[in-house]
Design an enzyme around this catalytic site. Structure first.
Site, mmCIF file in Angstrom:
data_model
loop_
_atom_site.group_PDB
_atom_site.id
_atom_site.type_symbol
_atom_site.label_atom_id
_atom_site.label_comp_id
_atom_site.label_asym_id
_atom_site.label_seq_id
_atom_site.Cartn_x
_atom_site.Cartn_y
_atom_site.Cartn_z
ATOM 1 N N ASN A 10 0.500 -0.957 0.306
ATOM 2 C CA ASN A 10 -0.420 -0.508 -0.067
ATOM 3 C C ASN A 10 1.160 1.529 0.131
ATOM 4 O OD1 ASN A 10 -1.543 2.081 0.890
ATOM 5 N ND2 ASN A 10 -3.424 0.693 1.408
ATOM 6 N N GLY A 12 0.162 3.950 -0.431
ATOM 7 C CA GLY A 12 0.374 5.444 0.974
ATOM 8 C C GLY A 12 0.531 4.710 2.942
ATOM 9 N N LYS A 13 0.627 3.400 2.650
ATOM 10 C CA LYS A 13 1.250 3.250 4.194
ATOM 11 C C LYS A 13 2.554 3.634 4.016
ATOM 12 C CE LYS A 13 -1.978 -0.225 4.897
ATOM 13 N NZ LYS A 13 -1.882 -2.191 5.658
ATOM 14 N N GLU A 41 -1.331 -14.223 1.609
ATOM 15 C CA GLU A 41 -3.164 -14.690 2.516
ATOM 16 C C GLU A 41 -3.310 -14.186 3.437
ATOM 17 O OE1 GLU A 41 -6.766 -17.452 2.542
ATOM 18 O OE2 GLU A 41 -4.764 -18.173 2.237
ATOM 19 N N ASP A 70 -1.075 -3.839 9.779
ATOM 20 C CA ASP A 70 -2.729 -4.110 9.362
ATOM 21 C C ASP A 70 -3.425 -3.520 10.152
ATOM 22 O OD1 ASP A 70 -4.121 -6.603 7.753
ATOM 23 O OD2 ASP A 70 -5.533 -6.438 9.679
ATOM 24 N N GLY A 164 -6.846 5.715 1.056
ATOM 25 C CA GLY A 164 -8.511 5.285 1.160
ATOM 26 C C GLY A 164 -9.300 5.460 1.982
ATOM 27 N N TYR A 165 -10.124 5.607 2.722
ATOM 28 C CA TYR A 165 -11.006 6.092 3.518
ATOM 29 C C TYR A 165 -10.735 7.445 4.343
ATOM 30 C CZ TYR A 165 -12.990 1.649 3.320
ATOM 31 O OH TYR A 165 -13.494 0.095 3.727
ATOM 32 N N HIS A 191 -3.855 6.437 14.099
ATOM 33 C CA HIS A 191 -4.041 5.174 14.192
ATOM 34 C C HIS A 191 -2.614 4.980 13.912
ATOM 35 C CE1 HIS A 191 -4.759 4.539 10.380
ATOM 36 N NE2 HIS A 191 -4.874 3.660 9.841
HETATM 37 P P1 ITT Z 1 -0.927 -3.974 2.894
HETATM 38 O O1 ITT Z 1 -2.021 -5.335 3.254
HETATM 39 O O2 ITT Z 1 -0.138 -4.830 1.412
HETATM 40 O O3 ITT Z 1 -0.603 -3.606 3.843
HETATM 41 P P2 ITT Z 1 -3.265 -3.537 2.273
HETATM 42 O O4 ITT Z 1 -3.852 -2.119 2.078
HETATM 43 O O5 ITT Z 1 -4.083 -4.457 2.081
HETATM 44 O O6 ITT Z 1 -1.785 -3.524 2.398
HETATM 45 P P3 ITT Z 1 -4.745 -3.796 5.171
HETATM 46 O O7 ITT Z 1 -4.901 -5.385 4.811
HETATM 47 O O8 ITT Z 1 -4.610 -3.332 6.276
HETATM 48 O O9 ITT Z 1 -4.312 -3.301 3.806
HETATM 49 O O10 ITT Z 1 -6.103 -3.339 4.676
HETATM 50 C C1 ITT Z 1 -6.445 -2.205 4.833
HETATM 51 C C2 ITT Z 1 -7.572 -0.774 4.280
HETATM 52 O O11 ITT Z 1 -7.871 0.072 5.192
HETATM 53 C C3 ITT Z 1 -7.352 -0.226 3.055
HETATM 54 O O12 ITT Z 1 -8.600 -0.473 2.199
HETATM 55 C C4 ITT Z 1 -7.269 1.406 3.902
HETATM 56 O O13 ITT Z 1 -6.834 1.872 2.500
HETATM 57 C C5 ITT Z 1 -7.737 1.257 5.062
HETATM 58 N N1 ITT Z 1 -7.067 2.547 5.253
HETATM 59 C C6 ITT Z 1 -6.116 2.206 6.396
HETATM 60 N N2 ITT Z 1 -5.094 3.186 7.182
HETATM 61 C C7 ITT Z 1 -5.838 3.745 6.344
HETATM 62 C C8 ITT Z 1 -5.888 5.565 6.750
HETATM 63 O O14 ITT Z 1 -4.331 6.312 7.501
HETATM 64 N N3 ITT Z 1 -6.433 5.988 6.097
HETATM 65 C C9 ITT Z 1 -7.932 5.765 5.170
HETATM 66 N N4 ITT Z 1 -7.340 4.582 4.684
HETATM 67 C C10 ITT Z 1 -6.801 3.478 5.538
#
Ligand code: ITT
Length: 208
Positions: A10, A12-13, A41, A70, A164-165, A191
């Site tokens: 991700n 963004g992360k 998975e 996560d 994301g959100y 968070h």
């Molecule tokens: P990785 O597993 O590769 O890290 P992912 O996007 O699949 O990437 P997750 O399974 O942890 O990551 O899903 C996190 C979800 O929550 C994803 O839809 C993100 O957009 C959302 N999310 C998490 N942190 C966020 C943030 O700071 N701002 C907005 N949305 C966030």
């Protein structure tokens, strides 16, 4: 210099996590350096389990310590959904022309909350972050930290930063959405910011 792999795809992360870890004097490698790592998975039932699964898989394949995140959104009016399914929340809906998966998630969320009044739109972002060394046998031997961020879901998206959100998540203390914040403001409140600061405090001791 000590190396750590950031176990996330991700973007963004990655933008939010690479810098705080580098501050510790650690070289942060992305998954791009390890094309042999395919999709992992995420079959855990909690954020912590999934964080451990992701970091352990990457640490064992690369032979380097890995940090994973996560995270997701818990909405009170939806009894905590989408929760651990936040990334896949709207996979049951077709993408509109030019729409990203994040935009589709936000569209579904606003649809589900259409008739929910302001005062019942409380939600929180949740993050579990894991630091795992190669060969780590179980989650209780890993370093796992957590962070949360309370807010509420807007009726319309606001702002263009973040990911994301973020455009639909409103922070009452600052009076703006997460997508209207600078990266510094978001990390101060979020968070992920809370979790990564705990992780850094513990890593400083562990890596001494
Ligand atoms: P990785 O597993 O590769 O890290 P992912 O996007 O699949 O990437 P997750 O399974 O942890 O990551 O899903 C996190 C979800 O929550 C994803 O839809 C993100 O957009 C959302 N999310 C998490 N942190 C966020 C943030 O700071 N701002 C907005 N949305 C966030």
């Amino acid at each position: 210099m000590r190396q750590i792999v950031l176990a996330t795809k991700n973007e963004g992360k990655i933008r939010e996590l690479a810098e705080p870890l580098q501050v510790l004097g650690i070289e942060v490698l992305g998954l791009g350096s390890f094309p042999e790592i395919g999709d992992i998975e995420e079959n855990g039932t909690t954020f912590a389990e999934n964080a451990f699964i992701k970091a352990k898989a990457v640490a064992d394949i690369t032979g380097l310590a890995a940090v994973s995140d996560d995270s997701g959104l818990e909405v009170d009016a939806l009894s905590g959904r989408p929760g651990v399914y936040s990334a896949r929340y709207a996979n049951d809906m077709p993408l509109l022309d030019g729409e990203t998966k994040d935009e589709r998630n936000n569209r579904k969320l606003l649809m589900e909350l259409k008739s929910v009044p302001q005062e019942k739109r409380k939600a929180r972002f949740v993050c579990s972050m894991a630091y795992v060394e190669p060969g780590c046998p179980s989650a209780d031997k890993a370093l796992i930290v957590h962070g949360t961020w309370e807010g509420r879901i807007l009726e319309e998206p606001r702002g263009t930063d973040g990911f994301g959100y973020d455009p639909v998540f409103f922070d009452d203390a600052l009076g703006i959405s997460a997508a209207e914040m600078t990266r510094e403001q978001k990390m101060e409140r979020s968070h992920r910011g809370h979790a990564v600061r705990q992780l850094l405090d513990k890593l400083v001791v562990l890596l001494k």
